[in-house]
Design a protein around this motif. Structure first.
Motif, PDB file in Angstrom:
ATOM      1  N   ALA A  97       0.840  -1.209   0.000  1.00  0.00           N
ATOM      2  CA  ALA A  97       0.000   0.000   0.000  1.00  0.00           C
ATOM      3  C   ALA A  97       0.871   1.253   0.000  1.00  0.00           C
ATOM      4  N   ARG A  98       1.954   1.234   0.799  1.00  0.00           N
ATOM      5  CA  ARG A  98       2.870   2.385   0.797  1.00  0.00           C
ATOM      6  C   ARG A  98       3.506   2.567  -0.587  1.00  0.00           C
ATOM      7  N   LEU A 148      11.245   7.366   4.932  1.00  0.00           N
ATOM      8  CA  LEU A 148      10.796   6.981   6.277  1.00  0.00           C
ATOM      9  C   LEU A 148      10.516   5.488   6.396  1.00  0.00           C
ATOM     10  N   GLU A 149      10.479   4.780   5.258  1.00  0.00           N
ATOM     11  CA  GLU A 149      10.333   3.316   5.182  1.00  0.00           C
ATOM     12  C   GLU A 149       8.966   2.798   5.618  1.00  0.00           C
ATOM     13  N   ARG A 150       8.530   3.099   6.829  1.00  0.00           N
ATOM     14  CA  ARG A 150       7.274   2.531   7.337  1.00  0.00           C
ATOM     15  C   ARG A 150       6.284   3.610   7.776  1.00  0.00           C
ATOM     16  N   ALA A 151       6.325   4.753   7.142  1.00  0.00           N
ATOM     17  CA  ALA A 151       5.383   5.821   7.481  1.00  0.00           C
ATOM     18  C   ALA A 151       3.977   5.437   7.020  1.00  0.00           C
ATOM     19  N   ASP A 152       2.978   5.911   7.747  1.00  0.00           N
ATOM     20  CA  ASP A 152       1.588   5.625   7.399  1.00  0.00           C
ATOM     21  C   ASP A 152       0.810   6.872   7.010  1.00  0.00           C
ATOM     22  N   GLU A 153       1.513   8.011   6.871  1.00  0.00           N
ATOM     23  CA  GLU A 153       0.828   9.244   6.467  1.00  0.00           C
ATOM     24  C   GLU A 153       1.783  10.125   5.689  1.00  0.00           C
ATOM     25  N   VAL A 154       1.247  10.818   4.697  1.00  0.00           N
ATOM     26  CA  VAL A 154       2.028  11.795   3.948  1.00  0.00           C
ATOM     27  C   VAL A 154       1.122  12.973   3.616  1.00  0.00           C
ATOM     28  N   GLU A 155       1.674  14.174   3.683  1.00  0.00           N
ATOM     29  CA  GLU A 155       0.943  15.395   3.342  1.00  0.00           C
ATOM     30  C   GLU A 155       1.649  16.083   2.190  1.00  0.00           C
TER      31      GLU A 155
END
Length: 339
Positions: free
Chosen positions: A244-245, A280-287
Motif C-alpha cells: 500500500a505504501r 521513512l520506510e514505514r510511514a503511514d501518512e504523507v501530506e
C-alpha cells in the motif's frame, strides 16, 4: 452473545493455548489492543469477487478472483475473460470448449450471478468492507501485520499476490478468540439508518437470515485521503502495508503527475513528498499540497448460507451492463475477429 457463540470462543481460546504459538499470542494481543484503541467501525460498503465450486478440487467453495471490486459487473467481466481464455488455451476438446463458451455467451448478455460449465459452478460473491476507527481516523497497520520477505519500491516489480486467491471459504476457522468474537457480532450486522435506501436495508436484513454464517476474509491495506466529509479510498487495496505504501509512492511520483498533467512546479512538490515518504520506510501518512493521505487497515466479511457464499443483492448497483468482451471463438479453437 448466544451461549453457542460463547462456547465457540472458549474453544478458540483453548485451541490457542494448546498450540502454544508465541506469534499467535502476540497477534491476539495486538487484536485486543486494537479493539480498545479503535472501538468504532467505519463501513465502506460492498465489495465483490468470484468464487468457484469444483468437485475435482475438493468440497466447498474457494475464491477464484479477489473480493475487492466495487461492482458485480466488474466480476462478471473478469469471469467472462477467465472462461474465454480457458476455452482458448486450456483445452483441445471441442465439447469442453463449447460448454465453456456457452457460459461466456451468458455472461456477455445477462447480469447473472452464477454460471456452470463442465460440472464447475462459478459465482459472483459479495462481501462488506470496513475499517476500525477512533475519533481521529482509521486504524493503521498493526506491528504484527505481514510484510513481503523482500521489500521493494520499484514500481516495475510485482506486488504481493492477493491473499484471497484460492482461499477456501470456511465458516468455522480456528483463528483466535478476538476473530471469533468479531464473527459473532457480525452475524447480526445489517445496514441500518436513513442514509441507506429502504431496498438496501431490506436486502441487508434478509441476508442475515438467508446467509447467517460469516467468513472473515484476509486483511488488506488501502490508501485513503482526508476529505471534508471524512476519509475516502483513493487507490486499490493491497495485500500488505508495504504494498500500500508503494502504490502511494508510485502515485505521488509517477501516476498522478502523468494522469492529471501536473506542471513542472507541481511535479516537483509531489516528487519531493514521495521521496520523503519513501525515506521513512514505514510511514503511514504523507501530506502534500494541502492533501493528506494515510495507509489504513481494511477488513472484509462475506456471508455464507446453506448453498454457499452470498451473491450480489438486487439493490447492489452496477454502472454498466454486460457486453461482448472478446472475439468470437469457435469450438475448433479458431478465433474470429468480428468486424
Amino acid at each position: 452473545m448466544t451461549h453457542d457463540w460463547q462456547q465457540q470462543i472458549h474453544a478458540l481460546h483453548e485451541e490457542l493455548v494448546r498450540r502454544d504459538d508465541p506469534a499467535a499470542w502476540v497477534r491476539e494481543a495486538d487484536a485486543v489492543d486494537a479493539s480498545v484503541r479503535y472501538p468504532g467501525f467505519a463501513l465502506r460498503g460492498p465489495v465483490f469477487g468470484v468464487a468457484v465450486r469444483d468437485p475435482a478440487a475438493g468440497p466447498g467453495w474457494r475464491l477464484l478472483k479477489p473480493v475487492v471490486n466495487g461492482m458485480p459487473q466488474m466480476c462478471r467481466d473478469a469471469l467472462n475473460t477467465y472462461l474465454w481464455f480457458r476455452a482458448k488455451d486450456g483445452t483441445d476438446d471441442p465439447d469442453v470448449r463449447r460448454e465453456l463458451l456457452a457460459a461466456v455467451d451468458v455472461l456477455s448478455r445477462e447480469p447473472v450471478n452464477e454460471v456452470e460449465a463442465c460440472g464447475v459452478r462459478y459465482r459472483i460473491v459479495r462481501g462488506d468492507e470496513f475499517t476500525r476507527c477512533d475519533d481521529h481516523g482509521l486504524e493503521p497497520p498493526r506491528p504484527t501485520d505481514p510484510e513481503p520477505a523482500e521489500r521493494t519500491w520499484n514500481f516495475r516489480d510485482d506486488h504481493t499476490p492477493s491473499p484471497d486467491l484460492d482461499l477456501v471459504l470456511d465458516a468455522d476457522p480456528s483463528d483466535g478468540p478476538m476473530a471469533g468474537a468479531l464473527r459473532a457480532w457480525l452475524r447480526g450486522f445489517a445496514y441500518r439508518g436513513v442514509r441507506f435506501p429502504a431496498d438496501v436495508r431490506g436486502d441487508s436484513e434478509r441476508a442475515v437470515r438467508s446467509h447467517p454464517q460469516v467468513v472473515l476474509l484476509p486483511t488488506c491495506f488501502g490508501v485513503v485521503e482526508r476529505e471534508h466529509t471524512g476519509w475516502e479510498p483513493t487507490l486499490a487495496l493491497q495485500a500488505t502495508p508495504h504494498d500500500a505504501r508503494r502504490v502511494l509512492h508510485d502515485a505521488l511520483a509517477e501516476m498522478w503527475p502523468m494522469l492529471f498533467r501536473f506542471d513542472d512546479a507541481k511535479k516537483a512538490v509531489y516528487a519531493k513528498a514521495a521521496e520523503e515518504f519513501r525515506a521513512l520506510e514505514r510511514a503511514d501518512e504523507v501530506e502534500v499540497a494541502d492533501r493528506v493521505f494515510r495507509i489504513c487497515r481494511v477488513e472484509r466479511v462475506l456471508r455464507m448460507g446453506p448453498d454457499g457464499p452470498e451473491t450480489a443483492r438486487p439493490s447492489d448497483v452496477d454502472e454498466y451492463g454486460p457486453m461482448k468482451i472478446h472475439p468470437t471463438l469457435l469450438p475448433d479453437g479458431t478465433v474470429v475477429f468480428d468486424e
